[in-house]
Design a protein around this motif. Structure first.
Motif, PDB file in Angstrom:
ATOM      1  N   SER A 158       1.056  -1.438  -0.102  1.00  0.00           N
ATOM      2  CA  SER A 158       0.037   0.012  -0.137  1.00  0.00           C
ATOM      3  C   SER A 158       1.038   1.270  -0.071  1.00  0.00           C
ATOM      4  N   LEU A 159       2.049   1.357   0.769  1.00  0.00           N
ATOM      5  CA  LEU A 159       2.855   2.281   0.939  1.00  0.00           C
ATOM      6  C   LEU A 159       3.444   2.551  -0.394  1.00  0.00           C
ATOM      7  N   ALA A 160       4.109   1.298  -1.209  1.00  0.00           N
ATOM      8  CA  ALA A 160       4.622   1.444  -2.382  1.00  0.00           C
ATOM      9  C   ALA A 160       3.915   2.436  -3.478  1.00  0.00           C
ATOM     10  N   ARG A 161       2.535   2.113  -3.472  1.00  0.00           N
ATOM     11  CA  ARG A 161       1.453   2.837  -4.166  1.00  0.00           C
ATOM     12  C   ARG A 161       1.405   4.314  -3.884  1.00  0.00           C
ATOM     13  N   GLU A 162       1.342   4.356  -2.545  1.00  0.00           N
ATOM     14  CA  GLU A 162       1.015   5.797  -1.802  1.00  0.00           C
ATOM     15  C   GLU A 162       2.230   6.613  -1.969  1.00  0.00           C
ATOM     16  N   LEU A 163       3.479   6.121  -1.773  1.00  0.00           N
ATOM     17  CA  LEU A 163       4.710   7.003  -1.668  1.00  0.00           C
ATOM     18  C   LEU A 163       5.529   6.884  -3.042  1.00  0.00           C
ATOM     19  N   GLY A 164       5.396   6.161  -3.801  1.00  0.00           N
ATOM     20  CA  GLY A 164       6.303   6.076  -5.028  1.00  0.00           C
ATOM     21  C   GLY A 164       6.322   7.198  -5.849  1.00  0.00           C
ATOM     22  N   SER A 165       5.312   7.868  -6.122  1.00  0.00           N
ATOM     23  CA  SER A 165       5.594   9.183  -6.945  1.00  0.00           C
ATOM     24  C   SER A 165       6.333  10.303  -6.414  1.00  0.00           C
ATOM     25  N   ARG A 166       6.705  10.063  -4.989  1.00  0.00           N
ATOM     26  CA  ARG A 166       7.686  11.024  -4.378  1.00  0.00           C
ATOM     27  C   ARG A 166       8.964  10.301  -4.314  1.00  0.00           C
ATOM     28  N   ALA A 221      18.795  -0.397  -6.412  1.00  0.00           N
ATOM     29  CA  ALA A 221      17.435  -1.049  -6.317  1.00  0.00           C
ATOM     30  C   ALA A 221      16.343   0.044  -6.333  1.00  0.00           C
ATOM     31  N   ALA A 222      16.674   1.209  -7.146  1.00  0.00           N
ATOM     32  CA  ALA A 222      15.774   2.473  -6.901  1.00  0.00           C
ATOM     33  C   ALA A 222      14.448   1.920  -8.094  1.00  0.00           C
ATOM     34  N   TYR A 223      14.638   0.899  -9.001  1.00  0.00           N
ATOM     35  CA  TYR A 223      13.112   0.735  -9.565  1.00  0.00           C
ATOM     36  C   TYR A 223      12.437  -0.436  -8.884  1.00  0.00           C
ATOM     37  N   ILE A 224      12.837  -0.677  -7.806  1.00  0.00           N
ATOM     38  CA  ILE A 224      12.173  -1.765  -7.063  1.00  0.00           C
ATOM     39  C   ILE A 224      11.414  -1.287  -5.874  1.00  0.00           C
ATOM     40  N   THR A 225       9.927  -1.680  -5.995  1.00  0.00           N
ATOM     41  CA  THR A 225       9.334  -1.159  -4.762  1.00  0.00           C
ATOM     42  C   THR A 225       7.864  -2.102  -4.610  1.00  0.00           C
ATOM     43  N   GLY A 226       7.498  -2.342  -3.676  1.00  0.00           N
ATOM     44  CA  GLY A 226       6.395  -3.280  -3.571  1.00  0.00           C
ATOM     45  C   GLY A 226       6.796  -4.626  -3.521  1.00  0.00           C
ATOM     46  N   ALA A 227       8.134  -5.159  -3.354  1.00  0.00           N
ATOM     47  CA  ALA A 227       8.643  -6.349  -3.542  1.00  0.00           C
ATOM     48  C   ALA A 227       8.646  -7.282  -2.356  1.00  0.00           C
ATOM     49  N   VAL A 228       8.741  -8.549  -2.284  1.00  0.00           N
ATOM     50  CA  VAL A 228       8.828  -9.263  -1.007  1.00  0.00           C
ATOM     51  C   VAL A 228       9.905 -10.216  -1.497  1.00  0.00           C
ATOM     52  N   ILE A 229      11.203  -9.998  -0.932  1.00  0.00           N
ATOM     53  CA  ILE A 229      12.209 -10.812  -1.149  1.00  0.00           C
ATOM     54  C   ILE A 229      12.438 -12.010  -0.255  1.00  0.00           C
ATOM     55  N   PRO A 230      12.312 -13.292  -0.588  1.00  0.00           N
ATOM     56  CA  PRO A 230      12.590 -14.142   0.210  1.00  0.00           C
ATOM     57  C   PRO A 230      14.022 -14.489   0.319  1.00  0.00           C
ATOM     58  N   VAL A 231      14.264 -14.580   1.554  1.00  0.00           N
ATOM     59  CA  VAL A 231      15.841 -15.154   1.845  1.00  0.00           C
ATOM     60  C   VAL A 231      15.740 -16.258   2.816  1.00  0.00           C
ATOM     61  N   ASP A 232      15.324 -17.381   2.453  1.00  0.00           N
ATOM     62  CA  ASP A 232      14.663 -18.530   3.186  1.00  0.00           C
ATOM     63  C   ASP A 232      15.311 -19.885   2.652  1.00  0.00           C
TER      64      ASP A 232
END
Length: 239
Positions: A158-166, A221-232
């Motif tokens: 939700s924040l990725a969508r809300e804050l991405g334009s900034r 990583a400037a063009y990565i947002t809203g991602a879930v990165i598994p390190v598992d």
């Protein structure tokens, strides 16, 4: 460029590894810790250690004021602080359910909301939330913990969508089982049972989680947002 970085729960385990990694990258790092004393090694390296219980809004505000005074507005926030109070559902008290949600999810909300003020003005920022493979695939006896960690995914997206334009990115790292003080209390039998489920056949090292966080906080990583990165180690594949 040396950025103002805040790592919550940076006094041990994954948080400590993240703080070390970002200091190594040349950032001005602050950590929050709730109890005990901050690691001497971090203090000697110039890390600002601030006592803060993230379930207390007044303490959160005071922590930010101290960090801003000494390091400037927070440009990178790593929300790592969390607790567990494991119990089977029918034995789990409302207090234990609420405490885990208040720290892991609502506490993260408090930290992110306060950091975002400066990021919005700067039109730049990095937010990295530490979730868990348990939040994606579930775990018996951890309904409260899994719910809090799953909630971070919806919150981040939700924040990725809300804050991405900034110019602000918000991503999630979902560790699997990591070799820390929290997992070392398990019996050999319990540890063997966990490892048997992991395709890579071992626990993660804290620095392996820190490496993913460091990348998401970087310019690369400037063009990565809203991602879930598994390190598992492959444990949560398909989720």
């Amino acid at each position: 460029m040396s950025r103002s970085v805040l790592v919550t729960g940076g006094n041990r385990g994954i948080g400590l590894a993240i703080a070390r990694s970002l200091v190594d990258a040349g950032d001005k790092v602050a950590i929050t810790f709730r109890s005990g004393e901050p690691p001497q090694e971090l203090v000697e390296r110039g890390v600002l250690a601030v006592r803060c219980d993230i379930t207390e809004p007044e303490q959160v505000e005071q922590a930010y004021k101290e960090i801003e005074e000494k390091h400037g507005k927070v440009e990178v926030l790593v929300a790592n602080a969390g607790i567990t109070r494991d119990q089977l559902l029918l034995r789990m008290s409302e207090e234990d359910f609420a405490a885990v949600l208040d720290t892991n999810l609502t506490g993260t909300f408090r930290m992110v909301k306060r950091a975002s003020k400066g990021m919005l003005r700067a039109r730049a920022g990095r937010i990295v939330l530490i979730s868990s493979v348990v939040g994606l695939m579930g775990q018996a006896g951890q309904a409260n913990y899994a719910a809090s960690k799953a909630g971070l995914v919806g919150f981040a997206r939700s924040l990725a969508r809300e804050l991405g334009s900034r110019g602000i990115t918000c991503n999630v790292v979902a560790p699997g089982f990591v070799d820390t003080d929290m997992t070392r209390v398990l019996s050999d039998e319990q540890r063997a049972g966990i490892v048997a489920q992991v395709p890579l056949g071992r626990y993660a090292r804290p620095d392996e989680i820190a490496a993913a966080v460091r990348f998401l906080a970087s310019e690369e990583a400037a063009y990565i947002t809203g991602a879930v990165i598994p390190v598992d180690g492959g444990l949560g594949m398909g989720h």
